[in-house]
Design a protein around this motif. Structure first.
Motif, PDB file in Angstrom:
ATOM      1  N   THR A   1      19.769 -10.861  -3.636  1.00 43.36           N
ATOM      2  CA  THR A   1      20.716 -10.234  -2.642  1.00 43.36           C
ATOM      3  C   THR A   1      19.938  -8.790  -2.512  1.00 43.36           C
ATOM      4  OG1 THR A   1      22.829 -11.563  -2.716  1.00 43.36           O
ATOM      5  CG2 THR A   1      23.062  -9.432  -1.664  1.00 43.36           C
ATOM      6  N   GLY A   2      19.886  -8.340  -3.663  1.00 45.14           N
ATOM      7  CA  GLY A   2      19.280  -6.969  -3.983  1.00 45.14           C
ATOM      8  C   GLY A   2      17.901  -6.771  -3.518  1.00 45.14           C
ATOM      9  N   MET A   3      17.225  -7.822  -3.245  1.00 46.85           N
ATOM     10  CA  MET A   3      15.847  -7.767  -2.735  1.00 46.85           C
ATOM     11  C   MET A   3      15.876  -7.680  -1.123  1.00 46.85           C
ATOM     12  SD  MET A   3      14.185 -10.363  -5.562  1.00 46.85           S
ATOM     13  CE  MET A   3      12.578 -10.363  -4.885  1.00 46.85           C
ATOM     14  N   LEU A   4      16.853  -8.797  -0.737  1.00 42.84           N
ATOM     15  CA  LEU A   4      16.989  -8.810   0.680  1.00 42.84           C
ATOM     16  C   LEU A   4      17.621  -7.614   1.530  1.00 42.84           C
ATOM     17  CD1 LEU A   4      18.396 -12.660   1.064  1.00 42.84           C
ATOM     18  CD2 LEU A   4      16.079 -11.714   1.298  1.00 42.84           C
ATOM     19  N   LEU A   5      18.528  -6.754   0.685  1.00 41.75           N
ATOM     20  CA  LEU A   5      19.101  -5.475   1.046  1.00 41.75           C
ATOM     21  C   LEU A   5      18.219  -4.625   1.336  1.00 41.75           C
ATOM     22  CD1 LEU A   5      22.654  -5.545  -0.778  1.00 41.75           C
ATOM     23  CD2 LEU A   5      22.080  -5.928   1.752  1.00 41.75           C
TER      24      LEU A   5
ATOM     25  N   ASP B   1      15.685  -3.807   6.676  1.00 46.94           N
ATOM     26  CA  ASP B   1      16.647  -3.252   7.838  1.00 46.94           C
ATOM     27  C   ASP B   1      17.916  -4.096   8.179  1.00 46.94           C
ATOM     28  OD1 ASP B   1      14.591  -1.147   8.101  1.00 46.94           O
ATOM     29  OD2 ASP B   1      13.451  -2.445   9.616  1.00 46.94           O
ATOM     30  N   ILE B   2      18.642  -3.204   8.516  1.00 46.18           N
ATOM     31  CA  ILE B   2      20.074  -3.729   8.840  1.00 46.18           C
ATOM     32  C   ILE B   2      19.760  -4.913   9.710  1.00 46.18           C
ATOM     33  CG2 ILE B   2      22.371  -3.533   9.810  1.00 46.18           C
ATOM     34  CD1 ILE B   2      22.896  -1.048   7.994  1.00 46.18           C
ATOM     35  N   GLY B   3      19.018  -4.505  10.948  1.00 43.89           N
ATOM     36  CA  GLY B   3      18.858  -5.474  12.052  1.00 43.89           C
ATOM     37  C   GLY B   3      18.444  -6.853  11.686  1.00 43.89           C
ATOM     38  N   VAL B   4      17.350  -6.693  10.709  1.00 37.46           N
ATOM     39  CA  VAL B   4      16.881  -8.072  10.126  1.00 37.46           C
ATOM     40  C   VAL B   4      17.910  -9.017   9.352  1.00 37.46           C
ATOM     41  CG1 VAL B   4      14.939  -9.060   8.541  1.00 37.46           C
ATOM     42  CG2 VAL B   4      14.595  -6.775   9.944  1.00 37.46           C
ATOM     43  N   LEU B   5      18.729  -8.030   8.504  1.00 35.35           N
ATOM     44  CA  LEU B   5      19.897  -8.706   7.753  1.00 35.35           C
ATOM     45  C   LEU B   5      20.890  -9.399   8.570  1.00 35.35           C
ATOM     46  CD1 LEU B   5      20.392  -5.778   4.987  1.00 35.35           C
ATOM     47  CD2 LEU B   5      19.287  -8.200   4.627  1.00 35.35           C
ATOM     48  N   ARG B   6      21.159  -8.636   9.748  1.00 39.22           N
ATOM     49  CA  ARG B   6      22.065  -9.322  10.558  1.00 39.22           C
ATOM     50  C   ARG B   6      21.371 -10.637  11.304  1.00 39.22           C
ATOM     51  NH1 ARG B   6      23.305  -4.146  12.999  1.00 39.22           N
ATOM     52  NH2 ARG B   6      25.226  -3.405  12.065  1.00 39.22           N
ATOM     53  N   LYS B   7      20.383 -10.650  11.453  1.00 33.51           N
ATOM     54  CA  LYS B   7      19.462 -11.980  12.029  1.00 33.51           C
ATOM     55  C   LYS B   7      19.560 -13.073  10.955  1.00 33.51           C
ATOM     56  CE  LYS B   7      15.702 -12.844  15.169  1.00 33.51           C
ATOM     57  NZ  LYS B   7      14.379 -12.558  15.717  1.00 33.51           N
TER      58      LYS B   7
ATOM     59  N   LEU C   1      27.731  -6.024   4.969  1.00 31.07           N
ATOM     60  CA  LEU C   1      26.688  -7.030   5.133  1.00 31.07           C
ATOM     61  C   LEU C   1      26.238  -7.485   3.753  1.00 31.07           C
ATOM     62  CD1 LEU C   1      24.216  -5.180   7.779  1.00 31.07           C
ATOM     63  CD2 LEU C   1      25.003  -7.848   7.819  1.00 31.07           C
ATOM     64  N   GLY C   2      26.112  -6.660   2.719  1.00 33.14           N
ATOM     65  CA  GLY C   2      25.947  -7.050   1.537  1.00 33.14           C
ATOM     66  C   GLY C   2      26.747  -8.182   0.970  1.00 33.14           C
ATOM     67  N   GLU C   3      28.004  -7.947   1.113  1.00 32.34           N
ATOM     68  CA  GLU C   3      28.866  -8.871   0.581  1.00 32.34           C
ATOM     69  C   GLU C   3      28.674 -10.167   1.382  1.00 32.34           C
ATOM     70  OE1 GLU C   3      32.518  -5.597  -0.403  1.00 32.34           O
ATOM     71  OE2 GLU C   3      32.783  -6.990   1.243  1.00 32.34           O
ATOM     72  N   THR C   4      28.685 -10.199   2.510  1.00 28.68           N
ATOM     73  CA  THR C   4      28.471 -11.294   3.335  1.00 28.68           C
ATOM     74  C   THR C   4      27.197 -12.159   2.892  1.00 28.68           C
ATOM     75  OG1 THR C   4      29.635 -10.387   5.287  1.00 28.68           O
ATOM     76  CG2 THR C   4      28.576 -12.340   5.728  1.00 28.68           C
TER      77      THR C   4
END
Length: 220
Positions: free
Chosen positions: A186-190, A193-199, A166-169
């Motif tokens: 990217t560091g801040m967005l990571l 939650d993983i669910g939010v990142l996918r969204k 996810l981080g790379e994408t």
């Protein structure tokens, strides 16, 4: 540190709007808090006035900084009697933390600790040199992000691989929107939650909004 100098008439307008919003909760120090926030660039202030959460966060940080200043003023007379030319480590740490916290990295405490490991002269230089501070902050942030990635891989391989992928994408997509600050954003967005990142990865307008918010936090 102000990226864009604000014109006098714009300062007056922004100041009035900020004061009106701050006064109900902080009537005693509304003037000082407004003055502190007016040190930020105009685009950030305009965005802040449209975003309640962003404004509340900024006011909270200004209140903390003001409390530190008032505390230092109160203790200056006694500390100067003991040693007129020295600055205590606690005081340095507080000042450094308040500056670092403005960048909203999510690692303010850890980065402050890392930078305080230097000699006192080097830390004092950071307090008066925003460019040097930002450079060292970014270096420390990358180190912490690498450590976190390694810890995630060790603690849970499947989750770690998922987060890494996810981080790379995410980085590639953020890089298209802001190549200059892609690593920090990217560091801040990571931190989400993983669910939010996918969204975010599936809905471009949400990603753009999140990147804009991160840019505001970085003061870009």
């Amino acid at each position: 540190m102000r990226g864009n100098m604000i014109k006098d008439d714009e300062v007056e307008t922004l100041g009035e709007q900020l004061y009106t919003r701050i006064f109900p909760q902080h009537s005693e120090h509304a003037g000082k808090l407004t003055g502190m926030l007016l040190e930020l660039p105009a685009p950030v202030l305009n965005r802040m006035l449209q975003d309640e959460v962003m404004l509340a966060t900024a006011v909270e940080k200004a209140v903390r900084a003001l409390e530190v200043d008032l505390h230092q003023e109160h203790s200056k007379t006694t500390s100067r009697e003991e040693d007129d030319g020295s600055v205590s480590s606690d005081s340095l740490g507080e000042q450094l933390f308040n500056l670092i916290d403005v960048y909203n990295t999510g690692y303010s405490q850890k980065i402050t600790g890392m930078l305080l490991e230097q000699h006192k002269e080097a830390v004092l230089k950071l307090l008066s040199d925003p460019e040097q501070l930002e450079k060292q902050l970014n270096t420390a942030l990358k180190t912490l992000q690498q450590q976190r990635a390694e810890e995630t891989d060790i603690s849970d391989t499947s989750d770690g691989e998922d987060a890494e992928s996810l981080g790379e994408t995410l980085f590639l997509q953020v890089e298209e929107l802001d190549p200059l600050h892609a690593h920090e954003i990217t560091g801040m967005l990571l931190e989400m939650d993983i669910g939010v990142l996918r969204k975010l990865l599936h809905e471009r307008h949400l990603l753009e909004a999140a990147v804009q918010k991160a840019q505001s936090a970085l003061g870009s």
